[in-house]
Design a protein around this motif. Structure first.
Motif, PDB file in Angstrom:
ATOM      1  N   ALA A  88      -3.001  -7.583   0.816  1.00  0.00           N
ATOM      2  CA  ALA A  88      -1.632  -8.082   0.990  1.00  0.00           C
ATOM      3  C   ALA A  88      -0.690  -7.425  -0.021  1.00  0.00           C
ATOM      4  O   ALA A  88       0.429  -7.034   0.313  1.00  0.00           O
ATOM      5  CB  ALA A  88      -1.608  -9.595   0.830  1.00  0.00           C
ATOM      6  N   LEU A  89      -1.181  -7.282  -1.239  1.00  0.00           N
ATOM      7  CA  LEU A  89      -0.395  -6.647  -2.297  1.00  0.00           C
ATOM      8  C   LEU A  89      -0.077  -5.204  -1.939  1.00  0.00           C
ATOM      9  O   LEU A  89       1.036  -4.712  -2.144  1.00  0.00           O
ATOM     10  CB  LEU A  89      -1.164  -6.714  -3.622  1.00  0.00           C
ATOM     11  N   SER A  90      -1.081  -4.531  -1.376  1.00  0.00           N
ATOM     12  CA  SER A  90      -0.917  -3.139  -0.979  1.00  0.00           C
ATOM     13  C   SER A  90       0.212  -3.000   0.040  1.00  0.00           C
ATOM     14  O   SER A  90       1.068  -2.121  -0.068  1.00  0.00           O
ATOM     15  CB  SER A  90      -2.246  -2.622  -0.409  1.00  0.00           C
ATOM     16  N   ARG A  91       0.237  -3.909   1.007  1.00  0.00           N
ATOM     17  CA  ARG A  91       1.304  -3.859   2.027  1.00  0.00           C
ATOM     18  C   ARG A  91       2.655  -4.182   1.393  1.00  0.00           C
ATOM     19  O   ARG A  91       3.650  -3.521   1.644  1.00  0.00           O
ATOM     20  CB  ARG A  91       1.002  -4.876   3.138  1.00  0.00           C
ATOM     21  N   ARG A  92       2.653  -5.195   0.550  1.00  0.00           N
ATOM     22  CA  ARG A  92       3.910  -5.692  -0.015  1.00  0.00           C
ATOM     23  C   ARG A  92       4.575  -4.657  -0.924  1.00  0.00           C
ATOM     24  O   ARG A  92       5.782  -4.491  -0.925  1.00  0.00           O
ATOM     25  CB  ARG A  92       3.613  -6.976  -0.796  1.00  0.00           C
ATOM     26  N   LEU A  93       3.742  -3.962  -1.730  1.00  0.00           N
ATOM     27  CA  LEU A  93       4.298  -2.979  -2.664  1.00  0.00           C
ATOM     28  C   LEU A  93       4.327  -1.567  -2.085  1.00  0.00           C
ATOM     29  O   LEU A  93       4.786  -0.646  -2.739  1.00  0.00           O
ATOM     30  CB  LEU A  93       3.485  -2.957  -3.965  1.00  0.00           C
ATOM     31  N   SER A  94       3.775  -1.426  -0.862  1.00  0.00           N
ATOM     32  CA  SER A  94       3.607  -0.096  -0.263  1.00  0.00           C
ATOM     33  C   SER A  94       2.841   0.837  -1.191  1.00  0.00           C
ATOM     34  O   SER A  94       3.221   1.984  -1.401  1.00  0.00           O
ATOM     35  CB  SER A  94       4.961   0.535   0.076  1.00  0.00           C
ATOM     36  N   LEU A 108      -4.248   0.945  -0.828  1.00  0.00           N
ATOM     37  CA  LEU A 108      -5.286   0.041  -1.318  1.00  0.00           C
ATOM     38  C   LEU A 108      -6.214   0.755  -2.316  1.00  0.00           C
ATOM     39  O   LEU A 108      -6.655   0.176  -3.301  1.00  0.00           O
ATOM     40  CB  LEU A 108      -6.095  -0.511  -0.140  1.00  0.00           C
ATOM     41  N   ALA A 109      -6.436   2.044  -2.048  1.00  0.00           N
ATOM     42  CA  ALA A 109      -7.311   2.810  -2.950  1.00  0.00           C
ATOM     43  C   ALA A 109      -6.716   2.870  -4.357  1.00  0.00           C
ATOM     44  O   ALA A 109      -7.426   2.775  -5.359  1.00  0.00           O
ATOM     45  CB  ALA A 109      -7.519   4.222  -2.408  1.00  0.00           C
ATOM     46  N   ARG A 110      -5.400   2.985  -4.441  1.00  0.00           N
ATOM     47  CA  ARG A 110      -4.717   3.017  -5.740  1.00  0.00           C
ATOM     48  C   ARG A 110      -4.922   1.685  -6.464  1.00  0.00           C
ATOM     49  O   ARG A 110      -5.160   1.632  -7.664  1.00  0.00           O
ATOM     50  CB  ARG A 110      -3.205   3.226  -5.526  1.00  0.00           C
ATOM     51  N   ILE A 111      -4.860   0.595  -5.692  1.00  0.00           N
ATOM     52  CA  ILE A 111      -5.029  -0.728  -6.284  1.00  0.00           C
ATOM     53  C   ILE A 111      -6.459  -0.895  -6.815  1.00  0.00           C
ATOM     54  O   ILE A 111      -6.664  -1.360  -7.934  1.00  0.00           O
ATOM     55  CB  ILE A 111      -4.673  -1.826  -5.265  1.00  0.00           C
ATOM     56  N   PHE A 112      -7.429  -0.453  -6.024  1.00  0.00           N
ATOM     57  CA  PHE A 112      -8.819  -0.599  -6.469  1.00  0.00           C
ATOM     58  C   PHE A 112      -9.166   0.355  -7.603  1.00  0.00           C
ATOM     59  O   PHE A 112      -9.985   0.049  -8.453  1.00  0.00           O
ATOM     60  CB  PHE A 112      -9.784  -0.467  -5.283  1.00  0.00           C
ATOM     61  N   GLU A 113      -8.504   1.481  -7.608  1.00  0.00           N
ATOM     62  CA  GLU A 113      -8.687   2.433  -8.701  1.00  0.00           C
ATOM     63  C   GLU A 113      -8.338   1.758 -10.027  1.00  0.00           C
ATOM     64  O   GLU A 113      -9.052   1.868 -11.021  1.00  0.00           O
ATOM     65  CB  GLU A 113      -7.764   3.633  -8.451  1.00  0.00           C
ATOM     66  N   VAL A 114      -7.251   1.018 -10.001  1.00  0.00           N
ATOM     67  CA  VAL A 114      -6.803   0.318 -11.201  1.00  0.00           C
ATOM     68  C   VAL A 114      -7.661  -0.922 -11.471  1.00  0.00           C
ATOM     69  O   VAL A 114      -8.123  -1.155 -12.592  1.00  0.00           O
ATOM     70  CB  VAL A 114      -5.309  -0.081 -11.056  1.00  0.00           C
ATOM     71  N   SER A 140      11.146   3.202  -6.230  1.00  0.00           N
ATOM     72  CA  SER A 140      10.306   4.325  -6.641  1.00  0.00           C
ATOM     73  C   SER A 140       9.217   3.917  -7.633  1.00  0.00           C
ATOM     74  O   SER A 140       8.192   4.551  -7.732  1.00  0.00           O
ATOM     75  CB  SER A 140      11.178   5.410  -7.255  1.00  0.00           C
ATOM     76  N   ARG A 141       9.461   2.843  -8.388  1.00  0.00           N
ATOM     77  CA  ARG A 141       8.464   2.464  -9.368  1.00  0.00           C
ATOM     78  C   ARG A 141       7.684   1.231  -8.917  1.00  0.00           C
ATOM     79  O   ARG A 141       7.357   0.357  -9.705  1.00  0.00           O
ATOM     80  CB  ARG A 141       9.127   2.176 -10.700  1.00  0.00           C
ATOM     81  N   ALA A 142       7.425   1.183  -7.607  1.00  0.00           N
ATOM     82  CA  ALA A 142       6.780   0.001  -7.050  1.00  0.00           C
ATOM     83  C   ALA A 142       5.476  -0.328  -7.764  1.00  0.00           C
ATOM     84  O   ALA A 142       5.186  -1.485  -8.040  1.00  0.00           O
ATOM     85  CB  ALA A 142       6.522   0.209  -5.571  1.00  0.00           C
ATOM     86  N   ASP A 143       4.698   0.712  -8.108  1.00  0.00           N
ATOM     87  CA  ASP A 143       3.376   0.413  -8.667  1.00  0.00           C
ATOM     88  C   ASP A 143       3.416   0.070 -10.151  1.00  0.00           C
ATOM     89  O   ASP A 143       2.414  -0.299 -10.737  1.00  0.00           O
ATOM     90  CB  ASP A 143       2.383   1.549  -8.391  1.00  0.00           C
ATOM     91  N   SER A 144       4.587   0.157 -10.771  1.00  0.00           N
ATOM     92  CA  SER A 144       4.625  -0.167 -12.192  1.00  0.00           C
ATOM     93  C   SER A 144       4.370  -1.649 -12.429  1.00  0.00           C
ATOM     94  O   SER A 144       3.990  -2.059 -13.513  1.00  0.00           O
ATOM     95  CB  SER A 144       5.976   0.228 -12.793  1.00  0.00           C
ATOM     96  N   GLY A 145       4.561  -2.466 -11.393  1.00  0.00           N
ATOM     97  CA  GLY A 145       4.299  -3.887 -11.556  1.00  0.00           C
ATOM     98  C   GLY A 145       2.883  -4.264 -11.181  1.00  0.00           C
ATOM     99  O   GLY A 145       2.533  -5.446 -11.111  1.00  0.00           O
ATOM    100  N   LEU A 146       2.051  -3.244 -10.950  1.00  0.00           N
ATOM    101  CA  LEU A 146       0.711  -3.490 -10.423  1.00  0.00           C
ATOM    102  C   LEU A 146      -0.134  -4.381 -11.334  1.00  0.00           C
ATOM    103  O   LEU A 146      -0.721  -5.366 -10.886  1.00  0.00           O
ATOM    104  CB  LEU A 146       0.018  -2.143 -10.206  1.00  0.00           C
ATOM    105  N   LEU A 147      -0.183  -4.037 -12.614  1.00  0.00           N
ATOM    106  CA  LEU A 147      -1.032  -4.828 -13.509  1.00  0.00           C
ATOM    107  C   LEU A 147      -0.544  -6.263 -13.603  1.00  0.00           C
ATOM    108  O   LEU A 147      -1.331  -7.203 -13.607  1.00  0.00           O
ATOM    109  CB  LEU A 147      -1.085  -4.189 -14.912  1.00  0.00           C
ATOM    110  N   ALA A 170       6.974  -8.174  -6.704  1.00  0.00           N
ATOM    111  CA  ALA A 170       7.496  -7.150  -5.801  1.00  0.00           C
ATOM    112  C   ALA A 170       9.015  -7.114  -5.872  1.00  0.00           C
ATOM    113  O   ALA A 170       9.624  -6.050  -5.810  1.00  0.00           O
ATOM    114  CB  ALA A 170       7.030  -7.419  -4.379  1.00  0.00           C
ATOM    115  N   GLY A 171       9.622  -8.273  -6.022  1.00  0.00           N
ATOM    116  CA  GLY A 171      11.082  -8.334  -6.126  1.00  0.00           C
ATOM    117  C   GLY A 171      11.587  -7.557  -7.329  1.00  0.00           C
ATOM    118  O   GLY A 171      12.603  -6.889  -7.266  1.00  0.00           O
ATOM    119  N   ARG A 172      10.824  -7.641  -8.420  1.00  0.00           N
ATOM    120  CA  ARG A 172      11.249  -6.984  -9.658  1.00  0.00           C
ATOM    121  C   ARG A 172      11.019  -5.482  -9.641  1.00  0.00           C
ATOM    122  O   ARG A 172      11.715  -4.731 -10.264  1.00  0.00           O
ATOM    123  CB  ARG A 172      10.482  -7.581 -10.845  1.00  0.00           C
TER     124      ARG A 172
END
Lengths: 165, 550
Positions: A41-47, A50-56, A14-21, A8-10
């Motif tokens: 927790a990840l969903s909250r931390r990266l804003s 959750l649906a986006r996270i599960f989609e991936v 605007s590109r919060a979800d680019s670190g998702l994988l 999350a720090g990195r």
């Protein structure tokens, strides 16, 4: 939580979800799978919703949503292994462990997976135990190989572990 | 152009090797390691200590030596004697190599005669498998330690980069365009053209991506290069970056390739320490850094737009092209995305010139191609041959025919995206133009030799099953088409084909090839269709009550 914080720090802003994988890889490395609580927790931390996270999460076959067995046995089903006794090896393991691919033994000791081509096509059939690759594996080699990877036994489930292995 | 960095590395290597009268190379590719290669390595270290030869014998772990079916491989090199390659070597035999070959040879010099029992396990030095190869990309893989950058430097890594940094980026683009290098991942698109497009597109940032998402079952070319010579790939990325004006690179590698991921990470770290990556590459004002991105097990991510989506943290689904990534790629920036083997070719071309590269291969397909030969081949492993080599040369001469002794029925080339080449057409040359005429592709380099006992229809079903599971679901042609074709293939295999089934299969595959969004759907029908067209006598037919012939 450490993994999430580093990632999350990195990747803030605007590109919060680019670190998702990367974050999901981190979670799976830590837990062996991606627990729902951690995904939340990840969903909250990266804003990131959750649906986006599960989609991936559900798109990529490498990520697991359930806790796997402690030792992962991956049977290669690439072209070369498929032609050369890979399916025989898989059957032998299914019989030995009494489970189907994608399942773990009741005591949580072994996880059985079928994987697509490990790239050891000249050594078929191939079995990967955790990160270690074994080549030219015959069903009769299985006891010897599994002896090299004894599942870490929890004290309370000691008896169960012995009955399956 | 050798630099102080290279002279230092060479000096360091020379000093390191000065006292060594013998060098023993041990293959540390995944295939050899899987066959107890780790125990062989430990046994060599142990035996060297037993004989007190630590100062006289150098032990080197290398990348894939190529002949994987005879692994683990060990090569003994001494001055004035031809190198000797042993395989398959067990831990015990490794000890014997040290005790009965290395130690007495060092003691007796010219009077040493190798005992018969050792010779029986040595591979002939004139083996066609090696003699008929032309090693350009794999030139360093079997002699340098992939985990020690000074070894790579002493073997010429980053020499091309040093020379390139003295030139204008445009000169590199011109050289690569002149070389005619085409993408080795399957598409065959001219790499120089990608560079020109990316450099010519207005942008603040540009990216370089190495596509190491080698998902085709049966192919392990990229894995071997990443494991065995990661610096060639990094150098290729640096050169791409310098040519197009990019300062960031990603090495996208399959998570299953654990060893490759580890070796590339190690190479990046060592390159940073040497100032080959970072804010001032080799002391110049060119800044470039790269990182490893581990994939997550989706075959479709080998397609470039899907791969980019995956780095962006999305589902790996492809999007329609154009615009191509060289104009609008990662985060909307111009992105040069190249396959591993392509990148490993780049430093060789920049160092030795486009004309030299064009002297190898054919006019439309210059250079060499690495293939991973497996299946029923007697000698299986990694081979590099000039483009334009006959398929029969690779299968019969290098591969030594089948290990079953049965006749070759077909060769499956290019994995899921390729097709079956019948035995009668093995005279075809391996080049982009000749393979596409056959309805196959050179592709990722996977080459599975099949004999007349192999069930080709089952193989076709296997590929379709794979396509069904890996289809990302975005376009209907692929999502539904792969399912229907799999059902049809299963029905034909179990009940026999009616005339209608064959017509339907033909129509379905034509539709998929014409309308799928990306290569996965376009290529999925290939193996089934090449089976139905070329082996009509092997297609099971359904008896019909109207008296159709069976």
């Amino acid at each position: 939580m450490k993994v999430i914080d580093t990632v999350a720090g990195r990747h803030s802003g605007s590109r919060a979800d680019s670190g998702l994988l990367e974050a999901l890889h981190g979670l799976q490395a830590e837990h062996g799978y991606v627990p729902r609580q951690e995904a939340m927790a990840l969903s909250r931390r990266l804003s990131v919703p959750l649906a986006r996270i599960f989609e991936v999460l559900t798109f990529y076959s490498y990520f697991r949503l359930e806790e796997p067995g402690r030792i992962t046995l991956s049977v290669c089903d690439g072209t070369s292994c498929h032609l050369q006794e890979g399916p025989v090896l898989l059957n032998a393991l299914q019989e030995l462990l009494g489970i189907k691919p994608g399942e773990a033994t009741a005591d949580g000791a072994y996880q059985l997976n079928v994987v697509r081509c490990l790239g050891c096509c000249s050594c078929s059939p191939v079995l990967m135990v955790d990160d270690k690759v074994y080549s030219h594996v015959e069903p009769t080699d299985l006891p010897r190989i599994m002896k090299k990877h004894p599942p870490i036994v929890n004290k309370e489930s000691n008896d169960d572990a012995h009955s399956t292995a | 152009m050798p630099t102080p960095l290279h002279s230092e590395a060479r000096e360091e290597e020379r000093e390191r090797q000065a006292g060594f009268a013998c060098r023993v190379f041990c293959c540390a590719g995944t295939a050899c390691l899987s066959a107890e290669g780790e125990a062989v390595w430990e046994s060599l270290i142990d035996a060297r200590a037993t004989h007190g030869l630590k100062d006289k014998v150098d032990l080197v772990r290398t990348g894939c030596m190529g002949l994987c079916s005879k692994g683990p491989l060990v090569r003994v090199e001494m001055a004035d004697v031809a190198p000797c390659l042993y395989g398959p070597v067990s831990a015990m035999f490794a000890r014997l190599i040290m005790t009965e070959h290395v130690a007495p040879a060092l003691a007796r010099g010219d009077e040493f005669i190798r005992p018969e029992f050792l010779a029986s396990q040595a591979l002939p030095s004139d083996l066609a498998f090696f003699a008929q190869q032309k090693r350009v990309v794999l030139s360093r893989i079997d002699r340098a330690d992939p985990e020690r950058i000074t070894d790579a430097l002493a073997h010429g890594a980053y020499v091309a980069l040093a020379g390139a940094l003295e030139k204008q980026p445009q000169a590199l683009i011109d050289e690569l365009q002149a070389s005619g290098l085409r993408g080795r991942g399957g598409g065959g698109y001219p790499t120089g053209q990608k560079w020109a497009n990316a450099a010519g597109t207005e942008a603040d940032r540009r990216f370089v991506i190495c596509n190491g998402d080698e998902g085709d079952p049966g192919a392990y070319v990229d894995r071997s290069i990443l494991e065995g010579d990661p610096h060639a790939v990094l150098e290729g990325m640096l050169l791409s970056g310098y040519a197009v004006g990019a300062s960031h690179g990603y090495v996208y590698v399959r998570a299953e390739y654990e060893l490759a991921v580890r070796r590339v990470r190690c190479a990046i770290e060592q390159a940073r320490e040497q100032g080959l990556l970072g804010d001032a590459v080799m002391g110049s004002d060119f800044a470039f850094d790269c990182k490893v991105f581990t994939a997550a097990g989706a075959f479709v991510c080998g397609e470039e737009t899907a791969l980019i989506a995956s780095i962006e943290g999305q589902r790996g689904t492809p999007r329609p092209r154009p615009p191509y990534p060289s104009e609008c790629g990662l985060w909307g920036c111009p992105t040069v995305i190249s396959n591993v083997e392509t990148l490993a070719n780049v430093p060789r071309i920049i160092e030795q010139s486009a004309a030299w590269f064009r002297s190898i291969g054919t006019a439309d397909s210059p250079g060499t191609k690495v293939f991973s030969m497996a299946g029923r081949a007697r000698l299986a492993g990694l081979v590099e041959v000039p483009m334009g080599t006959k398929l029969s040369t690779v299968v019969d001469s290098l591969g030594g025919g089948t290990k079953t002794g049965r006749p070759v029925r077909a060769v499956q080339i290019g994995g899921l995206s390729g097709g079956l080449v019948p035995a009668e057409q093995l005279d075809t040359t391996l080049s982009y133009e000749a393979m596409s005429e056959l309805g196959s592709i050179v592709g990722s380099g996977g080459m599975i030799v099949l004999d007349d006992n192999d069930d080709l229809l089952d193989l076709a079903r296997f590929f379709l099953q794979y396509a069904v599971e890996e289809s990302c679901g975005r376009c209907a042609a692929c999502r539904i088409g792969t399912h229907q074709l799999l059902n049809l293939a299963t029905k034909i295999r179990e009940e026999g084909a009616t005339d209608d089934d064959l017509v339907l299969a033909e129509r379905l595959s034509e539709t998929m090839q014409a309308t799928s969004l990306c290569g996965l759907g376009k290529a999925a029908p290939r193996t089934l269709m090449s089976f139905l067209r070329n082996w009509s006598d092997l297609v099971p037919r359904k008896e019909t009550s109207t008296g159709g012939d069976a």
